[in-house]
Write an enzyme that holds these catalytic residues in place. Structure first.
Site, PDB file in Angstrom:
ATOM      1  N   GLU A 165      41.762  28.332  35.764  1.00 41.57           N
ATOM      2  CA  GLU A 165      40.641  29.009  36.417  1.00 41.57           C
ATOM      3  C   GLU A 165      39.402  28.138  36.543  1.00 41.57           C
ATOM      4  O   GLU A 165      38.677  28.211  37.542  1.00 41.57           O
ATOM      5  CB  GLU A 165      40.312  30.297  35.667  1.00 41.57           C
ATOM      6  CG  GLU A 165      41.446  31.308  35.627  1.00 41.57           C
ATOM      7  CD  GLU A 165      41.896  31.756  37.014  1.00 41.57           C
ATOM      8  OE1 GLU A 165      41.194  31.452  38.001  1.00 41.57           O
ATOM      9  OE2 GLU A 165      42.946  32.405  37.103  1.00 41.57           O
ATOM     10  N   HIS A 220      44.756  26.849  43.266  1.00 38.10           N
ATOM     11  CA  HIS A 220      45.728  27.159  42.213  1.00 38.10           C
ATOM     12  C   HIS A 220      47.103  26.569  42.496  1.00 38.10           C
ATOM     13  O   HIS A 220      47.919  26.436  41.571  1.00 38.10           O
ATOM     14  CB  HIS A 220      45.851  28.672  42.030  1.00 38.10           C
ATOM     15  CG  HIS A 220      44.789  29.256  41.156  1.00 38.10           C
ATOM     16  ND1 HIS A 220      44.464  28.734  39.914  1.00 38.10           N
ATOM     17  CD2 HIS A 220      43.989  30.339  41.334  1.00 38.10           C
ATOM     18  CE1 HIS A 220      43.511  29.470  39.369  1.00 38.10           C
ATOM     19  NE2 HIS A 220      43.195  30.437  40.208  1.00 38.10           N
ATOM     20  N   HIS A 266      39.696  29.212  46.538  1.00 42.94           N
ATOM     21  CA  HIS A 266      39.986  29.338  45.100  1.00 42.94           C
ATOM     22  C   HIS A 266      41.485  29.494  44.866  1.00 42.94           C
ATOM     23  O   HIS A 266      42.074  28.803  44.019  1.00 42.94           O
ATOM     24  CB  HIS A 266      39.226  30.534  44.532  1.00 42.94           C
ATOM     25  CG  HIS A 266      39.402  30.728  43.053  1.00 42.94           C
ATOM     26  ND1 HIS A 266      38.451  30.327  42.141  1.00 42.94           N
ATOM     27  CD2 HIS A 266      40.412  31.280  42.327  1.00 42.94           C
ATOM     28  CE1 HIS A 266      38.868  30.626  40.918  1.00 42.94           C
ATOM     29  NE2 HIS A 266      40.060  31.212  41.008  1.00 42.94           N
ATOM     30  N   GLU A 267      42.127  30.386  45.635  1.00 39.17           N
ATOM     31  CA  GLU A 267      43.553  30.635  45.440  1.00 39.17           C
ATOM     32  C   GLU A 267      44.389  29.444  45.905  1.00 39.17           C
ATOM     33  O   GLU A 267      45.415  29.123  45.296  1.00 39.17           O
ATOM     34  CB  GLU A 267      43.970  31.912  46.178  1.00 39.17           C
ATOM     35  CG  GLU A 267      43.218  33.166  45.767  1.00 39.17           C
ATOM     36  CD  GLU A 267      43.244  33.432  44.266  1.00 39.17           C
ATOM     37  OE1 GLU A 267      44.191  32.994  43.589  1.00 39.17           O
ATOM     38  OE2 GLU A 267      42.296  34.075  43.767  1.00 39.17           O
TER      39      GLU A 267
END
Length: 790
Positions: free
Chosen positions: A544, A525, A521-522
């Protein structure tokens, strides 16, 4: 002149109110580069030092009436120059020396009797009355003790004379350094090392004789600066040095102890971002680069969102100095800092292919301290200097006409047959080396008590997760990555910044599934949220929602799951997210459920550039997942329309087009509809997507029909059966127990039929092929929910 903050912005906004004010007048002036020089004081819980701002006029500067001498708005043409600047390492001059150079002594002593240093004691009315029509530069600022604001004389800085224009007849006498600074800020990407060296030397320059101090005033949300008699942005100083000290209660950073009981401080990613760490321009459109020099106790490690791996330089005062820099323009809100007694995890031996990729990546990294890194063509510094002189001595047309051959020393820069669409900076996307680099260099830091767990669980996951992201989105936007296990009170599972990721200690518990999914997930980004950012902060789903969608794709690939296993895992996660979204929408204010709360006004600002972030300070919003979940389901909906394979190809094309830029929802959706015109012919228009997904509260109508299929899916049935067995066995072991039930009886079977969420903490010994895909979903509790929904 009263500063136009526009949009009904109240100067005395209460921080407990709903909307977050962004007061910076970015349409009048823009910060292009920050140079921070800070010292950490753990005993006082403050940062002390200065920030130096390099400014240029904004797009709305021409609307001011020119009441000063000179010609406002006259364009500046950069001359052909030869930069012969000798680079002096930043660490050669101490912070006290810098203060003496700039002010002739301690800035604290000077401000005590300085008439120009107006602080909080000056009322808003008296400040406005005294301004007498002067132009006011407004910066976002909160909980900072500003002691002095001064302009500096950069005309005597060695190397700056190269930017002097021969005919300066149109240059205002009120700002004689403006042409020099504009020339410095306009240097092409290949000259970034020389540019940053000059930025540093300018930041240490003295104030003009007898005229350096500027008037300033702080209120609850801003720092306002003016120069007496200057009425337009064109004649306002283009370089400012602000001396200040943070306050212990400032919410941009958190002073605490790590899990080993050692003092530390880090930027927490709060709603007000970094305005309580340094005065800045918070609106996303104010994209800038930065350099930072941080002094901390010698037993501390300073981590910062910078491109280089800084080496500490010991100081005589028992501190060490750490220097970082960034060449990619980013919003000031993405600046991240962490200071503590972190320990670096040891990387275990890697394969030959990974070692070669890591070695190649390190060979690309420059350093302002000129650490030598050899290559077949000499040191990296020598190659960059050759490249810089090659560009600076040639006609500007080389940027578009004379493209070097592939593989030449210029290949590192944005000089290819399909140039990037962003502003000029040393971009990685056109680099042949970056295009072949699946895994960028990475480091992991943790408190000493968590080091072993970080080495055992987190380190082995980084390489496959980074490689998975690369396989779908291509070039990593950032050249390296530091991962830090932050203190226990960190309010989230993770936070991504340029070149750095914060992870909660919670990801080190259980098996690797929570850690891997969160890491993916990170990592996502880096592309969505950082390299491509939202132009309007209210459109959080652009960051997000995209990261949540890509998290599943990356993690399945990193696990090397089969197609069936991947589909099973995604179906279960989708069902769990659906349940979480449904519960949240039933128990929250409708206004907070809208992904595009400003609707047709999204992206609009006042005449000055000031704006409000709708619901930016609403405490309920902090705990909501609607932007993650609704955004995820919208992307899943679009993917189902065209097929996942085609949708991911579109993602990659979108990244190649928009990296390094800010976007709104319509940029992504319009490009999607243009790439798949058959979808629009079927009735899926931009207006329909707005109406169903972005502009109204509640559950989108397409999602209601879609969710029914998940309840009947094979993975949900399998999990239901496995949990039923576990419940049966568990009840059997409790026979004969005298312990009485203290709470109501829970029917886990019925609950699972509705949600697909499983209860046991450990998986059964025997697992089918699909069990491997979603085995980690069989954990209950907050950890399980966080791994899917945070």
């Amino acid at each position: 002149m009263k500063t136009d903050l526009g949009m009904g912005l109240d100067l005395d906004l209460d921080p407990s109110q709903d909307d977050l004010p962004l007061k910076a007048n970015t349409n009048h002036m823009l910060v292009k580069h920050y140079v921070l020089d800070l010292t950490v004081h753990f005993e006082k819980k403050v940062f002390e030092g200065s920030v130096f701002l390099f400014l240029e006029t904004g797009k709305g500067a021409g609307e001011f009436c020119d009441g000063d001498s000179g010609t406002a708005g006259k364009s500046h043409v950069m001359p052909v120059i030869d930069l012969g600047v000798s680079k002096v390492p930043i660490a050669e001059q101490s912070a006290s020396d810098a203060s003496d150079t700039a002010c002739g002594g301690s800035h604290r002593q000077l401000t005590s009797d300085c008439a120009g240093c107006h602080g909080d004691g000056l009322t808003e009315n008296s400040w406005e009355n005294e301004s007498s029509g002067d132009f006011i530069l407004v910066l976002d600022c909160c909980d900072l003790a500003v002691t002095r604001v001064e302009e500096v004389d950069v005309t005597l800085v060695p190397g700056m004379e190269a930017f002097r224009v021969k005919d300066e007849g149109g240059v205002s006498s009120a700002c004689p350094s403006a042409p020099l600074l504009q020339g410095l800020m306009s240097l092409p990407a290949a000259c970034w090392e020389q540019q940053h060296s000059l930025y540093y030397h300018c930041s240490r320059a003295p104030t003009p004789s007898g005229a350096g101090t500027l008037l300033f005033h702080t209120d609850k949300w801003s720092l306002q600066i003016r120069k007496k008699g200057v009425r337009t942005p064109h004649n306002f100083p283009r370089s400012l040095r602000i001396w200040y000290e943070t306050k212990p209660e400032g919410s941009s950073v958190r002073w605490t102890k790590d899990q080993s009981g050692r003092l530390c401080v880090y930027t927490v990613g709060c709603p007000i971002n970094n305005r309580a760490l340094f005065p800045c321009q918070e609106p996303p459109v104010a994209m800038s680069t930065w350099q930072a020099r941080v002094q901390a106790p010698s037993d501390c490690v300073v981590l910062l969102s910078g491109e280089n791996e800084a080496d500490p330089v010991p100081q005589e005062n028992g501190f060490s100095c750490w220097e970082y820099y960034v060449t990619m323009p980013m919003p000031a809100s993405t600046f991240t800092l962490a200071v503590g007694c972190w320990v670096m995890a040891k990387v275990k031996p890697v394969s030959g292919e990974q070692a070669m990729a890591t070695s190649a990546a390190h060979a690309q990294q420059g350093s302002l301290s000129e650490k030598k890194q050899t290559s077949s063509d000499g040191t990296l510094g020598e190659r960059l200097i050759k490249a810089a002189r090659f560009l600076c001595e040639a006609d500007n047309s080389i940027l578009t006409s004379n493209v070097p051959n592939k593989g030449s020393e210029m290949d590192y820069f944005c000089l290819n047959l399909h140039p990037c669409s962003h502003v000029d900076f040393p971009c990685r996307f056109p680099s042949a080396a970056a295009q072949a680099q699946a895994v960028i260099p990475y480091r992991v830091f943790a408190p000493s008590c968590l080091l072993q767990r970080a080495e055992d669980m987190l380190l082995p996951l980084l390489s496959p997760c980074l490689a998975a992201a690369f396989s779908f989105l291509g070039v990593h936007p950032f050249s390296r990555l530091d991962v830090l296990i932050v203190p226990a009170e960190f309010p989230s599972l993770g936070m991504a910044s340029p070149h750095m990721v914060f992870l909660s200690q919670s990801v080190l518990t259980g098996d690797s599934s929570l850690c891997g999914a969160r890491l993916c997930h990170e990592v996502a980004h880096a592309w969505f949220g950082l390299a491509i950012g939202a132009r309007d902060w209210t459109e959080e789903w652009i960051s997000e929602g995209f990261a949540t969608y890509l998290e599943d794709i990356f993690w399945a690939h990193a696990q090397k799951l089969s197609r069936v296993q991947t589909e099973d895992q995604c179906q279960l996660k989708a069902l769990l997210r659906w349940r979480r979204l449904r519960d949240e929408l039933q128990n929250s204010e409708e206004e907070l459920q809208i992904l595009r709360p400003n609707k047709e006004s999204t992206g609009e600002v006042s005449e000055s550039g000031a704006s409000l972030v709708k619901h930016g300070l609403n405490p309920s919003k902090t705990f909501m997942q609607v932007h993650y979940l609704k955004g995820y389901f919208l992307l899943s909906f679009l993917s189902n329309k065209v097929g996942e394979k085609q949708f991911l190809k579109f993602f990659r094309n979108f990244v190649e087009k928009y990296h390094g830029q800010l976007i709104l929802s319509q940029d992504f959706l319009q490009m999607f509809l243009e790439c798949f015109p058959e979808i629009e012919r079927q009735g899926l228009t931009l207006e329909a997507i707005y109406a169903d997904w972005l502009d109204r509260p509640g559950i989108p109508e397409p999602l209601l029909h879609w969710s029914a299929a998940w309840l009947r899916s094979a993975p949900v049935e399998e999990v239901t059966q496995e949990v039923a067995k576990w419940i049966h066995l568990s009840r059997g072991h409790r026979k004969g127990s005298k312990r009485k039930r203290t709470g109501p009886k829970v029917n886990f079977k019925e609950g699972l039929k509705e949600t697909g969420q499983s209860g046991p903490r450990r998986a059964p010994r025997s697992r089918s092929s699909s069990s491997r895909a979603f085995g980690h979903l069989s954990r209950s509790g907050a950890q399980h929910q966080a791994s899917l929904l945070s």
